[in-house]
Enzyme design. Structure first.
Site, PDB file in Angstrom:
ATOM      1  N   LYS A   4       0.866  -1.192   0.000  1.00 43.76           N
ATOM      2  CA  LYS A   4       0.000   0.000   0.000  1.00 43.76           C
ATOM      3  C   LYS A   4       0.894   1.230   0.000  1.00 43.76           C
ATOM      4  O   LYS A   4       1.778   1.372   0.845  1.00 43.76           O
ATOM      5  CB  LYS A   4      -0.899  -0.011   1.237  1.00 43.76           C
ATOM      6  CG  LYS A   4      -2.104   0.896   1.108  1.00 43.76           C
ATOM      7  CD  LYS A   4      -3.126   0.354   0.106  1.00 43.76           C
ATOM      8  CE  LYS A   4      -4.276  -0.368   0.788  1.00 43.76           C
ATOM      9  NZ  LYS A   4      -5.087  -1.145  -0.160  1.00 43.76           N
ATOM     10  N   THR A  52      -2.498  -5.894   0.509  1.00 47.16           N
ATOM     11  CA  THR A  52      -2.032  -4.512   0.698  1.00 47.16           C
ATOM     12  C   THR A  52      -2.864  -3.838   1.788  1.00 47.16           C
ATOM     13  O   THR A  52      -2.376  -2.982   2.513  1.00 47.16           O
ATOM     14  CB  THR A  52      -2.105  -3.681  -0.609  1.00 47.16           C
ATOM     15  OG1 THR A  52      -3.471  -3.499  -0.975  1.00 47.16           O
ATOM     16  CG2 THR A  52      -1.342  -4.337  -1.746  1.00 47.16           C
ATOM     17  N   HIS A 110      17.594  29.927 -11.781  1.00 46.64           N
ATOM     18  CA  HIS A 110      18.233  31.103 -12.375  1.00 46.64           C
ATOM     19  C   HIS A 110      17.507  32.397 -12.026  1.00 46.64           C
ATOM     20  O   HIS A 110      16.282  32.469 -12.084  1.00 46.64           O
ATOM     21  CB  HIS A 110      18.265  30.957 -13.900  1.00 46.64           C
ATOM     22  CG  HIS A 110      18.970  29.716 -14.361  1.00 46.64           C
ATOM     23  ND1 HIS A 110      20.299  29.470 -14.085  1.00 46.64           N
ATOM     24  CD2 HIS A 110      18.536  28.645 -15.079  1.00 46.64           C
ATOM     25  CE1 HIS A 110      20.651  28.304 -14.607  1.00 46.64           C
ATOM     26  NE2 HIS A 110      19.601  27.784 -15.215  1.00 46.64           N
TER      27      HIS A 110
HETATM   28  O1  LIG Z   1      26.713  26.984 -11.320  1.00 50.00           O
HETATM   29  C1  LIG Z   1      26.540  26.805 -12.537  1.00 50.00           C
HETATM   30  N1  LIG Z   1      26.962  25.643 -13.108  1.00 50.00           N
HETATM   31  C2  LIG Z   1      26.813  25.375 -14.440  1.00 50.00           C
HETATM   32  O2  LIG Z   1      27.218  24.301 -14.928  1.00 50.00           O
HETATM   33  C3  LIG Z   1      26.163  26.354 -15.222  1.00 50.00           C
HETATM   34  N2  LIG Z   1      25.828  26.422 -16.539  1.00 50.00           N
HETATM   35  C4  LIG Z   1      25.201  27.603 -16.730  1.00 50.00           C
HETATM   36  O3  LIG Z   1      24.715  28.000 -17.820  1.00 50.00           O
HETATM   37  N3  LIG Z   1      25.129  28.310 -15.567  1.00 50.00           N
HETATM   38  C5  LIG Z   1      25.711  27.542 -14.599  1.00 50.00           C
HETATM   39  N4  LIG Z   1      25.924  27.748 -13.280  1.00 50.00           N
END
Ligand SMILES: O=c1[nH]c(=O)c2[nH]c(=O)[nH]c2[nH]1
Length: 319
Positions: A12, A57, A268
């Site tokens: 389960k 289960t 990012h």
């Molecule tokens: O810390 C990072 N590692 C990467 O491998 C990478 N590649 C990227 O485009 N930016 C970053 N930043």
């Protein structure tokens, strides 16, 4: 064409069990999501329709809840070990049990010092203290994870966490990388470094007679603390370097951990181009960033104690 049965398991999944422990007026909560997967001598159920070797289960679900009541939940790991041992040791055809646990944490609601209307009085203060003993707010931080596997001889405990979101607003650079005809990324000497840490670590403990069981709660708190400190204290030239520092810090400080793996998205943060508005947008002056959600770089690696064998699965998504 003849066929044969390959790897199989059943049980389960996602039993949501909440255990309240009362200590006078003070309550404690353990909130788990427990998944049971059993394997063993199970050819017949697949091939002939005989259920003679099948522990339903439904029974595995009941066991999870009954064990929570009978034994309490000391930690995700300890509870998983109890269950794994029970299924294998009490049920002949079952030779391996894998228990996966997610733990959601709660913290007490702090109400002391003000009553509901905002006024303060000695009477309301004592009533408020009472309330915080059984009122909780879900912690917005990480989810704790554990996977316990028992094969009748030894126990393997993988502890971990996921969705631990962290950010450094400086002390991160990224430059000196390969540049080819498709490279547009500008070198960055002061950027935001942010990630959602998912990590799994393997304990050097097999549950053999005489082996001292780790203090799982303490070990978890220390592992998390060390990885957070390493994240904050590393002046980073890549997320890879930060990851390695985080792993090394855990291995160096927790002698009972043999191996740790991370899966960390690079969340990012791009500086917005404000030049059309005549505005400079530089990190040094306090910049404005666009937080992109996808695509994201995905950085994954295992850090091992020298001599340890890598055993943590490469894909952490299901752990
Ligand atoms: O810390 C990072 N590692 C990467 O491998 C990478 N590649 C990227 O485009 N930016 C970053 N930043």
């Amino acid at each position: 064409m003849p066929t044969i049965l390959g790897q199989n398991q059943y049980g389960k999944a996602e039993n949501r069990v909440v255990k309240v422990t009362r200590e006078g007026g003070t309550h404690h909560l353990k909130d788990l999501n427990v998944s049971v997967a059993l394997s063993g001598d199970l050819d017949e159920v697949h091939s002939s329709g005989s259920n003679a070797h099948v522990l339903p289960t439904d029974t595995t679900k009941n066991t999870v809840f009954a064990f929570a009541k009978q034994h309490g939940i000391e930690s995700a790991e300890a509870f998983g070990i109890l269950l794994a041992r029970h299924f294998v040791d009490s049920c002949d055809p079952i030779t391996t049990a894998r228990i996966r646990v997610e733990e959601y944490s709660w913290e007490r609601i702090e109400t002391s010092g003000a009553n509901s209307s905002g006024a303060e009085s000695a009477a309301s203060q004592s009533a408020d203290v009472d309330e915080s003993e059984h009122s909780f707010v879900r912690k917005g931080q990480e989810t704790r994870t554990a996977q316990i596997t028992y094969d009748g001889e030894s126990v393997e405990v993988l502890s971990g966490l996921k969705d631990l979101t962290v950010l450094n607003s400086t002390h991160s650079e990224f430059w000196g990388y390969i540049k080819d005809q498709y490279t547009t990324l500008q070198e960055d000497y002061d950027r935001i470094l942010a990630t959602d840490v998912a990590s799994v670590w393997r304990h050097d403990w097999t549950g053999a007679a005489g082996e001292r069981e780790p203090d799982w709660e303490h070990s978890y708190a220390r592992a998390k603390r060390h990885m957070l400190h390493a994240f904050a204290e590393t002046y980073s030239y890549s997320l890879q370097q930060t990851l390695y520092q985080m792993g090394s810090r855990v291995i160096d400080n927790l002698p009972g951990i043999a191996e740790i793996r991370f899966s960390m998205p690079n969340k990012h943060h791009f500086k917005v181009d404000l030049s059309p508005f005549g505005l400079k947008n530089e990190a040094a002056d306090g910049a404005v960033y666009y937080a992109a959600d996808r695509p994201y770089g995905l950085i994954e690696a295992t850090v091992l104690r020298d001599g340890a064998t890598p055993r943590i699965p490469l894909d952490l998504t299901n752990l």
